[in-house]
Design a protein around this motif. Structure first.
Motif, mmCIF file in Angstrom:
data_model
loop_
_atom_site.group_PDB
_atom_site.id
_atom_site.type_symbol
_atom_site.label_atom_id
_atom_site.label_comp_id
_atom_site.label_asym_id
_atom_site.label_seq_id
_atom_site.Cartn_x
_atom_site.Cartn_y
_atom_site.Cartn_z
ATOM 1 N N GLN A 278 -0.204 -3.998 46.007
ATOM 2 C CA GLN A 278 -1.185 -4.516 46.965
ATOM 3 C C GLN A 278 -2.192 -5.424 46.259
ATOM 4 N N ALA A 279 -2.635 -5.038 45.080
ATOM 5 C CA ALA A 279 -3.588 -5.865 44.320
ATOM 6 C C ALA A 279 -2.970 -7.221 43.984
ATOM 7 N N ARG B 41 -0.791 -8.817 45.735
ATOM 8 C CA ARG B 41 -0.677 -9.616 46.969
ATOM 9 C C ARG B 41 -2.027 -10.075 47.493
ATOM 10 N N SER B 42 -3.090 -9.463 47.018
ATOM 11 C CA SER B 42 -4.432 -9.749 47.509
ATOM 12 C C SER B 42 -4.838 -11.191 47.197
ATOM 13 N N ASP C 137 -7.758 -12.431 46.859
ATOM 14 C CA ASP C 137 -8.976 -12.547 46.046
ATOM 15 C C ASP C 137 -8.764 -12.114 44.607
ATOM 16 N N ARG C 138 -7.527 -12.059 44.146
ATOM 17 C CA ARG C 138 -7.285 -11.649 42.765
ATOM 18 C C ARG C 138 -7.539 -12.777 41.875
#
Length: 78
Positions: free
Chosen positions: A71-72, A74-75, A77-78
């Motif tokens: 999930q991180a 795909r985020s 705002d990474r």
């Protein structure tokens, strides 16, 4: 800030995570991205969990940490 060579887990494209030699520059944990932190939590668990190390499936915690890492990644705002 110093640098050194060490083995680290690497997420290959389409491949299972594996260890490789990398040059590491000391970086305060406060500056790690959410993706780096999630991958670190997941990889530390996978190499230390008896179920995750020996079984083709992961334990509940391993599954949860793996999903948090995905999930991180795909985020936006990474």
């Amino acid at each position: 800030m110093g640098s050194r060579i060490q083995w680290q887990w690497h997420e290959g494209r389409g491949a299972s995570p594996h260890r490789q030699k990398v040059v590491v520059t000391d970086q305060p944990k406060e500056s790690w991205s959410p993706v780096q932190l999630a991958f670190r939590r997941w990889s530390i668990h996978v190499v230390s969990c008896r179920v995750c190390k020996t079984d083709e499936t992961a334990c509940e915690r391993g599954e949860r940490l793996g999903e948090e890492w995905r999930q991180a990644r795909r985020s936006p705002d990474r």
